[in-house]
Write an enzyme that holds these catalytic residues in place. Sequence first.
Site, PDB file in Angstrom:
ATOM      1  N   HIS C  16       0.848  -1.201   0.000  1.00  0.00           N
ATOM      2  CA  HIS C  16       0.000   0.000   0.000  1.00  0.00           C
ATOM      3  C   HIS C  16       0.880   1.245   0.000  1.00  0.00           C
ATOM      4  O   HIS C  16       2.105   1.173   0.061  1.00  0.00           O
ATOM      5  CB  HIS C  16      -0.960   0.004   1.200  1.00  0.00           C
ATOM      6  CG  HIS C  16      -0.386   0.511   2.487  1.00  0.00           C
ATOM      7  ND1 HIS C  16      -1.090   1.342   3.345  1.00  0.00           N
ATOM      8  CD2 HIS C  16       0.819   0.309   3.057  1.00  0.00           C
ATOM      9  CE1 HIS C  16      -0.333   1.614   4.394  1.00  0.00           C
ATOM     10  NE2 HIS C  16       0.813   1.007   4.261  1.00  0.00           N
ATOM     11  N   CYS C  35       5.821   6.742   4.229  1.00  0.00           N
ATOM     12  CA  CYS C  35       4.624   5.952   3.887  1.00  0.00           C
ATOM     13  C   CYS C  35       4.038   6.365   2.539  1.00  0.00           C
ATOM     14  O   CYS C  35       3.149   5.695   2.017  1.00  0.00           O
ATOM     15  CB  CYS C  35       3.561   6.081   4.970  1.00  0.00           C
ATOM     16  SG  CYS C  35       4.117   5.439   6.556  1.00  0.00           S
ATOM     17  N   HIS C  41       5.010   0.392  -0.468  1.00  0.00           N
ATOM     18  CA  HIS C  41       5.760  -0.448   0.471  1.00  0.00           C
ATOM     19  C   HIS C  41       4.750  -1.502   0.941  1.00  0.00           C
ATOM     20  O   HIS C  41       3.693  -1.632   0.313  1.00  0.00           O
ATOM     21  CB  HIS C  41       6.357   0.372   1.628  1.00  0.00           C
ATOM     22  CG  HIS C  41       5.357   0.990   2.533  1.00  0.00           C
ATOM     23  ND1 HIS C  41       4.599   2.087   2.170  1.00  0.00           N
ATOM     24  CD2 HIS C  41       4.936   0.668   3.784  1.00  0.00           C
ATOM     25  CE1 HIS C  41       3.785   2.410   3.152  1.00  0.00           C
ATOM     26  NE2 HIS C  41       3.962   1.558   4.141  1.00  0.00           N
ATOM     27  N   HIS C  43       3.302  -4.615   4.185  1.00  0.00           N
ATOM     28  CA  HIS C  43       3.274  -5.098   5.566  1.00  0.00           C
ATOM     29  C   HIS C  43       2.768  -6.532   5.640  1.00  0.00           C
ATOM     30  O   HIS C  43       2.015  -6.976   4.783  1.00  0.00           O
ATOM     31  CB  HIS C  43       2.341  -4.235   6.439  1.00  0.00           C
ATOM     32  CG  HIS C  43       2.769  -2.817   6.559  1.00  0.00           C
ATOM     33  ND1 HIS C  43       3.884  -2.445   7.247  1.00  0.00           N
ATOM     34  CD2 HIS C  43       2.241  -1.659   6.070  1.00  0.00           C
ATOM     35  CE1 HIS C  43       4.026  -1.126   7.192  1.00  0.00           C
ATOM     36  NE2 HIS C  43       3.048  -0.631   6.480  1.00  0.00           N
ATOM     37  N   ASP C  81      -5.079 -10.597   0.658  1.00  0.00           N
ATOM     38  CA  ASP C  81      -3.766 -11.215   0.832  1.00  0.00           C
ATOM     39  C   ASP C  81      -2.966 -11.215  -0.467  1.00  0.00           C
ATOM     40  O   ASP C  81      -3.467 -11.622  -1.515  1.00  0.00           O
ATOM     41  CB  ASP C  81      -3.939 -12.662   1.331  1.00  0.00           C
ATOM     42  CG  ASP C  81      -2.600 -13.296   1.674  1.00  0.00           C
ATOM     43  OD1 ASP C  81      -1.720 -12.590   2.195  1.00  0.00           O
ATOM     44  OD2 ASP C  81      -2.436 -14.494   1.399  1.00  0.00           O
ATOM     45  N   HIS C  82      -1.709 -10.793  -0.373  1.00  0.00           N
ATOM     46  CA  HIS C  82      -0.817 -10.695  -1.529  1.00  0.00           C
ATOM     47  C   HIS C  82      -1.407  -9.780  -2.605  1.00  0.00           C
ATOM     48  O   HIS C  82      -1.268 -10.034  -3.803  1.00  0.00           O
ATOM     49  CB  HIS C  82      -0.472 -12.086  -2.097  1.00  0.00           C
ATOM     50  CG  HIS C  82       0.556 -12.806  -1.279  1.00  0.00           C
ATOM     51  ND1 HIS C  82       0.289 -13.300  -0.032  1.00  0.00           N
ATOM     52  CD2 HIS C  82       1.883 -13.082  -1.508  1.00  0.00           C
ATOM     53  CE1 HIS C  82       1.374 -13.885   0.457  1.00  0.00           C
ATOM     54  NE2 HIS C  82       2.350 -13.749  -0.392  1.00  0.00           N
ATOM     55  N   GLU C 128      -0.355  -3.433  12.013  1.00  0.00           N
ATOM     56  CA  GLU C 128       0.356  -3.094  10.783  1.00  0.00           C
ATOM     57  C   GLU C 128       1.824  -3.467  10.932  1.00  0.00           C
ATOM     58  O   GLU C 128       2.469  -3.945   9.997  1.00  0.00           O
ATOM     59  CB  GLU C 128       0.217  -1.600  10.505  1.00  0.00           C
ATOM     60  CG  GLU C 128       0.701  -1.199   9.135  1.00  0.00           C
ATOM     61  CD  GLU C 128       0.606   0.296   8.900  1.00  0.00           C
ATOM     62  OE1 GLU C 128      -0.281   0.710   8.144  1.00  0.00           O
ATOM     63  OE2 GLU C 128       1.417   1.060   9.478  1.00  0.00           O
TER      64      GLU C 128
END
Lengths: 140, 140, 140, 140, 140, 140
Positions: C16, C35, C41, C43, C81-82, C128
């Site tokens: 994100h 950010c 980037h 998480h 996810d992913h 996060e």
Amino acid sequence: MKNVYVTRRARFNAAHKLWNDDWDAAMNQEVFGKCANPNWHGHNYELHVTIKGEPAPETGYCMNLVELKDIIKERVEDPIDHKNLNLDVPFMKGKMTSTEVLIIAIWEELEPAISAKGCRLHHLRLYETENNYADYYGGA
Amino acid sequence: MKNVYVTRRARFNAAHKLWNDDWDAAMNQEVFGKCANPNWHGHNYELHVTIKGEPAPETGYCMNLVELKDIIKERVEDPIDHKNLNLDVPFMKGKMTSTEVLIIAIWEELEPAISAKGCRLHHLRLYETENNYADYYGGA
Amino acid sequence: MKNVYVTRRARFNAAHKLWNDDWDAAMNQEVFGKCANPNWHGHNYELHVTIKGEPAPETGYCMNLVELKDIIKERVEDPIDHKNLNLDVPFMKGKMTSTEVLIIAIWEELEPAISAKGCRLHHLRLYETENNYADYYGGA
Amino acid sequence: MKNVYVTRRARFNAAHKLWNDDWDAAMNQEVFGKCANPNWHGHNYELHVTIKGEPAPETGYCMNLVELKDIIKERVEDPIDHKNLNLDVPFMKGKMTSTEVLIIAIWEELEPAISAKGCRLHHLRLYETENNYADYYGGA
Amino acid sequence: MKNVYVTRRARFNAAHKLWNDDWDAAMNQEVFGKCANPNWHGHNYELHVTIKGEPAPETGYCMNLVELKDIIKERVEDPIDHKNLNLDVPFMKGKMTSTEVLIIAIWEELEPAISAKGCRLHHLRLYETENNYADYYGGA
Amino acid sequence: MKNVYVTRRARFNAAHKLWNDDWDAAMNQEVFGKCANPNWHGHNYELHVTIKGEPAPETGYCMNLVELKDIIKERVEDPIDHKNLNLDVPFMKGKMTSTEVLIIAIWEELEPAISAKGCRLHHLRLYETENNYADYYGGA
């Protein structure tokens, strides 16, 4: 009034299975899946016991955690640790051994002993695995 | 030559007891203490499986960890998870269920399946609790 | 009335960035710092989903956690996810992807599916990083 | 109204002892046990600081956690980290250094600085060890 | 020959400072930074003690971990826990209390006691914080 | 000769995808599965950097971990943290961004800077998730 919540962590390792004696094996398998394995399985349980109170001026303590540790040992760890929850634990006799039922039963063991010290049990958390846990506040 | 060590973590929950059938109950109790509880106890085991190899240029992988995950599931998790190590697990038949003996038995289950993929099992770690664990490198 | 709170943990890995399209790049950089990296980037998010209810006498369950796991997989893990939270996730379209906004959006995805099972979503926690997390109770 | 609770974790390492100057050494030893070691002992403390608020539409933030991190650093970490809680920390002067008293003192340091940013401190958690921690909500 | 490595974790909380008596305060401050705080600071140390050996056929044990736990308690925890490493611990007298020097000193305390049981100490790990730790294999 | 191994942990959050430009999208999807999501995904990486050496008599240090922390920040965290491993990181240009390839690249960044201080890099560990990690010892 400055209430603080103080927590002591404990751990115990126990065997159990989820099984309803009113049902046949197929029904138990259908509802509880692998948790109904007839020969048991087990967990490293982790219990967090939280007391609510105001710190005493002369000690800075809500409750002496050594006393709390001793209560947890006597009332929970000694009867449960390295035992079978379904077969060996007096306060679980005739009960389902789900995390939900177990946390209520542990509350009922701890609460009178903590009250007898003039302290107030506020909250329990019980981890069955790193992915599943229950919280209990006395029913509220 | 640039070997990298890649690890996949897995988990399983099982019941067991430490018990030597050649000894009477008193002797088992003396040697194994509460781990010899006749009605079993149990653990959340955590297994780390480490592969040694050079990353393939076209993938950057030593081994596709999805393949490794599948091998661990088929060879270890399916036969062990939510089972009784002493009663239900074919590859533990007639063996002590200490962490030491269990980790050797898991190696013997995993190693041929990993070798069959052209990869090399290097190391296992098996946690019984947060305070006790074993490591195995194939006997070296 | 003996309410127990039962929690299931889930995990997902996503990319994100924090970016407000009404602002220029310098303003985004000033407010969101690293950010706001244009190329994203990411998480390893960790989500805790808590149900409130009374254990059913025949199962000892507030809710079958396998059902809860399936709801979380279908409503949250599969779409997130992913993935890229800003670009790929239908329920985040046009929204900031801060932990705060994401946890509200996840609540809105989970709550109807859990209610449809006759259960009650009580609380979400979303990590996060190990240093930053958010909690949400439906807005209260 | 959609309140979200956002938490920032911080850490500090400090020496302390539990000691009541109105008591002699024997009494301190009796009440506080090994925590009364005259030459001090110490801990890796872990502090969780939770803000309550609604996410701002233009940022998605309840509070910019970089600002919160800076407040925690200036008001808590700089005066406490690698210090002696009984001797070196101005806001602990004359106080018991129990976890309970320390968490109240930290609240009183953080709350005005957070309010000055227009934000609302909701909750602190302070771990003394992995087995002992305290929570504080401003006294409620 | 099937060597297995078995580990027991222990914990202790202690005060210390890094300080070289041959240097003045300014030099100590320059080299050790905040670790040279004159009034001490402290840590929750975590120690992992690893034994190497072959499991005995009759027990499945490399070493009975209850015996290992007792050795660690007597030789390490009793003299160190809730103490000042620089002032209170006989085996640290006149030594720097860095993690490196401490782990060597702990090895020298544990190794003879473990050898006396016919077992072999293989490895120590000592965590000072979650970010800093040392490993020792007897000097190799 | 008494070698001790000292480790410093660091963390960084980054986006990436596993993608081989010599293959079409279907082939990338087949080999890398959800890790090949075109719009990226991401992780909270955790890096452990281990130095091997003998403690210096005057400090008790193998290496001043503040210096090591600064090297890790300059050589790894600054170029990687809150970045896209495939697009933004000079030392990953043209490389696969698997954990295996990344850990080798980080070694090559860190090793000369650590050697320039007269110290010896021994081992890296890189966690991509709590379930997957890699270790590297310089290729041995």
